[in-house]
Design a protein around this motif. Sequence first.
Motif, PDB file in Angstrom:
ATOM      1  N   GLN A  23       8.911  -2.558 -11.459  1.00 27.26           N
ATOM      2  CA  GLN A  23       8.884  -2.848 -12.884  1.00 27.26           C
ATOM      3  C   GLN A  23       8.229  -1.693 -13.605  1.00 27.26           C
ATOM      4  O   GLN A  23       7.046  -1.391 -13.369  1.00 27.26           O
ATOM      5  CB  GLN A  23       8.141  -4.150 -13.167  1.00 27.26           C
ATOM      6  N   ALA A  24       8.986  -1.056 -14.475  1.00 27.14           N
ATOM      7  CA  ALA A  24       8.483   0.030 -15.293  1.00 27.14           C
ATOM      8  C   ALA A  24       7.971  -0.534 -16.618  1.00 27.14           C
ATOM      9  O   ALA A  24       8.389  -1.628 -17.017  1.00 27.14           O
ATOM     10  CB  ALA A  24       9.585   1.054 -15.532  1.00 27.14           C
ATOM     11  N   PRO A  25       7.090   0.180 -17.293  1.00 26.25           N
ATOM     12  CA  PRO A  25       6.558  -0.312 -18.568  1.00 26.25           C
ATOM     13  C   PRO A  25       7.679  -0.631 -19.565  1.00 26.25           C
ATOM     14  O   PRO A  25       8.581   0.181 -19.776  1.00 26.25           O
ATOM     15  CB  PRO A  25       5.695   0.854 -19.060  1.00 26.25           C
ATOM     16  N   GLY A  26       7.620  -1.821 -20.125  1.00 25.23           N
ATOM     17  CA  GLY A  26       8.600  -2.225 -21.122  1.00 25.23           C
ATOM     18  C   GLY A  26       9.952  -2.631 -20.574  1.00 25.23           C
ATOM     19  O   GLY A  26      10.881  -2.894 -21.346  1.00 25.23           O
ATOM     20  N   GLN A  40       1.164   0.958  -7.655  1.00 24.70           N
ATOM     21  CA  GLN A  40       1.659   1.855  -8.690  1.00 24.70           C
ATOM     22  C   GLN A  40       2.200   3.141  -8.077  1.00 24.70           C
ATOM     23  O   GLN A  40       1.536   3.772  -7.244  1.00 24.70           O
ATOM     24  CB  GLN A  40       0.535   2.194  -9.673  1.00 24.70           C
ATOM     25  N   VAL A  41       3.385   3.520  -8.509  1.00 24.32           N
ATOM     26  CA  VAL A  41       3.970   4.818  -8.155  1.00 24.32           C
ATOM     27  C   VAL A  41       4.199   5.589  -9.449  1.00 24.32           C
ATOM     28  O   VAL A  41       4.869   5.094 -10.358  1.00 24.32           O
ATOM     29  CB  VAL A  41       5.297   4.655  -7.390  1.00 24.32           C
ATOM     30  N   THR A  42       3.631   6.779  -9.525  1.00 26.65           N
ATOM     31  CA  THR A  42       3.791   7.620 -10.703  1.00 26.65           C
ATOM     32  C   THR A  42       4.364   8.964 -10.266  1.00 26.65           C
ATOM     33  O   THR A  42       3.787   9.634  -9.405  1.00 26.65           O
ATOM     34  CB  THR A  42       2.455   7.834 -11.422  1.00 26.65           C
ATOM     35  N   VAL A  43       5.491   9.315 -10.856  1.00 26.15           N
ATOM     36  CA  VAL A  43       6.150  10.584 -10.542  1.00 26.15           C
ATOM     37  C   VAL A  43       6.030  11.477 -11.771  1.00 26.15           C
ATOM     38  O   VAL A  43       6.649  11.226 -12.801  1.00 26.15           O
ATOM     39  CB  VAL A  43       7.621  10.390 -10.160  1.00 26.15           C
ATOM     40  N   SER A  44       5.214  12.514 -11.650  1.00 19.63           N
ATOM     41  CA  SER A  44       4.933  13.363 -12.799  1.00 19.63           C
ATOM     42  C   SER A  44       4.425  14.712 -12.328  1.00 19.63           C
ATOM     43  O   SER A  44       3.749  14.813 -11.314  1.00 19.63           O
ATOM     44  CB  SER A  44       3.884  12.692 -13.696  1.00 19.63           C
ATOM     45  N   SER A  45       4.750  15.729 -13.113  1.00 21.97           N
ATOM     46  CA  SER A  45       4.234  17.066 -12.813  1.00 21.97           C
ATOM     47  C   SER A  45       2.945  17.318 -13.592  1.00 21.97           C
ATOM     48  O   SER A  45       2.351  18.391 -13.467  1.00 21.97           O
ATOM     49  CB  SER A  45       5.284  18.122 -13.148  1.00 21.97           C
ATOM     50  N   LYS A  64      11.960  10.914  -8.686  1.00 26.84           N
ATOM     51  CA  LYS A  64      12.213  11.334 -10.061  1.00 26.84           C
ATOM     52  C   LYS A  64      11.226  10.652 -10.999  1.00 26.84           C
ATOM     53  O   LYS A  64      10.710   9.573 -10.666  1.00 26.84           O
ATOM     54  CB  LYS A  64      13.634  10.958 -10.468  1.00 26.84           C
ATOM     55  N   PRO A  65      10.991  11.227 -12.170  1.00 27.86           N
ATOM     56  CA  PRO A  65      10.092  10.561 -13.124  1.00 27.86           C
ATOM     57  C   PRO A  65      10.526   9.122 -13.444  1.00 27.86           C
ATOM     58  O   PRO A  65       9.673   8.260 -13.656  1.00 27.86           O
ATOM     59  CB  PRO A  65      10.178  11.460 -14.360  1.00 27.86           C
ATOM     60  N   GLU A  66      11.812   8.863 -13.436  1.00 28.93           N
ATOM     61  CA  GLU A  66      12.289   7.514 -13.731  1.00 28.93           C
ATOM     62  C   GLU A  66      12.025   6.516 -12.613  1.00 28.93           C
ATOM     63  O   GLU A  66      12.281   5.318 -12.770  1.00 28.93           O
ATOM     64  CB  GLU A  66      13.792   7.520 -14.078  1.00 28.93           C
ATOM     65  N   ASP A  67      11.515   6.989 -11.490  1.00 25.83           N
ATOM     66  CA  ASP A  67      11.092   6.075 -10.425  1.00 25.83           C
ATOM     67  C   ASP A  67       9.682   5.534 -10.674  1.00 25.83           C
ATOM     68  O   ASP A  67       9.206   4.674  -9.925  1.00 25.83           O
ATOM     69  CB  ASP A  67      11.115   6.788  -9.069  1.00 25.83           C
ATOM     70  N   THR A  68       9.015   6.032 -11.693  1.00 25.08           N
ATOM     71  CA  THR A  68       7.670   5.566 -12.022  1.00 25.08           C
ATOM     72  C   THR A  68       7.688   4.088 -12.370  1.00 25.08           C
ATOM     73  O   THR A  68       8.445   3.652 -13.240  1.00 25.08           O
ATOM     74  CB  THR A  68       7.095   6.378 -13.201  1.00 25.08           C
ATOM     75  N   ALA A  69       6.875   3.320 -11.661  1.00 30.71           N
ATOM     76  CA  ALA A  69       6.848   1.864 -11.854  1.00 30.71           C
ATOM     77  C   ALA A  69       5.791   1.268 -10.937  1.00 30.71           C
ATOM     78  O   ALA A  69       5.250   1.952 -10.064  1.00 30.71           O
ATOM     79  CB  ALA A  69       8.208   1.255 -11.532  1.00 30.71           C
ATOM     80  N   VAL A  70       5.537  -0.006 -11.147  1.00 30.64           N
ATOM     81  CA  VAL A  70       4.787  -0.782 -10.160  1.00 30.64           C
ATOM     82  C   VAL A  70       5.805  -1.356  -9.177  1.00 30.64           C
ATOM     83  O   VAL A  70       6.792  -1.973  -9.590  1.00 30.64           O
ATOM     84  CB  VAL A  70       3.977  -1.916 -10.806  1.00 30.64           C
ATOM     85  N   TYR A  71       5.565  -1.125  -7.909  1.00 28.94           N
ATOM     86  CA  TYR A  71       6.480  -1.574  -6.863  1.00 28.94           C
ATOM     87  C   TYR A  71       5.906  -2.821  -6.192  1.00 28.94           C
ATOM     88  O   TYR A  71       4.741  -2.833  -5.769  1.00 28.94           O
ATOM     89  CB  TYR A  71       6.702  -0.468  -5.839  1.00 28.94           C
ATOM     90  N   TYR A  72       6.747  -3.843  -6.114  1.00 24.76           N
ATOM     91  CA  TYR A  72       6.338  -5.141  -5.567  1.00 24.76           C
ATOM     92  C   TYR A  72       7.130  -5.469  -4.311  1.00 24.76           C
ATOM     93  O   TYR A  72       8.348  -5.281  -4.265  1.00 24.76           O
ATOM     94  CB  TYR A  72       6.587  -6.246  -6.581  1.00 24.76           C
ATOM     95  N   CYS A  73       6.422  -5.996  -3.339  1.00 24.98           N
ATOM     96  CA  CYS A  73       7.070  -6.546  -2.150  1.00 24.98           C
ATOM     97  C   CYS A  73       7.407  -8.008  -2.415  1.00 24.98           C
ATOM     98  O   CYS A  73       6.641  -8.716  -3.094  1.00 24.98           O
ATOM     99  CB  CYS A  73       6.125  -6.421  -0.971  1.00 24.98           C
ATOM    100  N   SER A 114       0.856  -1.193   0.000  1.00 22.65           N
ATOM    101  CA  SER A 114       0.000   0.000   0.000  1.00 22.65           C
ATOM    102  C   SER A 114       0.885   1.233   0.000  1.00 22.65           C
ATOM    103  O   SER A 114       2.089   1.139   0.255  1.00 22.65           O
ATOM    104  CB  SER A 114      -0.939   0.009   1.213  1.00 22.65           C
ATOM    105  N   GLY A 115       0.266   2.383  -0.297  1.00 24.28           N
ATOM    106  CA  GLY A 115       0.990   3.642  -0.211  1.00 24.28           C
ATOM    107  C   GLY A 115       1.392   4.261  -1.527  1.00 24.28           C
ATOM    108  O   GLY A 115       1.961   5.359  -1.553  1.00 24.28           O
ATOM    109  N   GLY A 116       1.133   3.574  -2.630  1.00 26.91           N
ATOM    110  CA  GLY A 116       1.484   4.146  -3.921  1.00 26.91           C
ATOM    111  C   GLY A 116       0.567   5.295  -4.298  1.00 26.91           C
ATOM    112  O   GLY A 116      -0.412   5.585  -3.610  1.00 26.91           O
ATOM    113  N   GLY A 117       0.920   5.965  -5.392  1.00 30.39           N
ATOM    114  CA  GLY A 117       0.095   7.074  -5.852  1.00 30.39           C
ATOM    115  C   GLY A 117       0.836   7.966  -6.812  1.00 30.39           C
ATOM    116  O   GLY A 117       1.906   7.608  -7.314  1.00 30.39           O
ATOM    117  N   LEU A 118       0.251   9.124  -7.053  1.00 33.40           N
ATOM    118  CA  LEU A 118       0.837  10.118  -7.945  1.00 33.40           C
ATOM    119  C   LEU A 118       1.528  11.199  -7.106  1.00 33.40           C
ATOM    120  O   LEU A 118       0.932  11.728  -6.163  1.00 33.40           O
ATOM    121  CB  LEU A 118      -0.262  10.754  -8.801  1.00 33.40           C
ATOM    122  N   VAL A 119       2.765  11.499  -7.466  1.00 34.94           N
ATOM    123  CA  VAL A 119       3.536  12.502  -6.730  1.00 34.94           C
ATOM    124  C   VAL A 119       4.347  13.315  -7.720  1.00 34.94           C
ATOM    125  O   VAL A 119       4.752  12.805  -8.773  1.00 34.94           O
ATOM    126  CB  VAL A 119       4.434  11.826  -5.672  1.00 34.94           C
TER     127      VAL A 119
END
Length: 115
Positions: free
Chosen positions: A39-42, A110-115, A86-95, A7-12
């Motif tokens: 894991q980031a897309p692709g 899901q963690v999304t880093v975007s302005s 950072k934007p490059e930290d955007t990914a699905v984070y798995y325990c 838990s705890g993911g989101g948009l930042v």
Amino acid sequence: QVQLVESGGGLVQPGGSLRLSCAASRSIFSINAMGWYRQAPGKERELVARFTSAGYTEYADSVKGRLSISRDNVVNTVYLQMNSLKPEDTAVYYCNALYRGARYWGPGTQVTVSS
């Protein structure tokens, strides 16, 4: 077996912070190793941070100094504090947990880093 729930993911925004939690279904004293992957897309799934079976912490070079893994043995939870995102930290984070020779995964957050 071990069930894991993240838990705890989101948009930042870039430069922001998040704290991820991973709750385990059994005492984490009994678990050999636990950690976080992403894991980031692709891209392939990669290690972010973990507690090794010897009790040490290990971090990916790309997150050193910004992300920190910790644990609370009372509530059987492992955390990932993420700062200076950072934007490059955007990914699905798995325990992940290694228990009696078997590897277990949570469903991911899901963690999304975007302005």
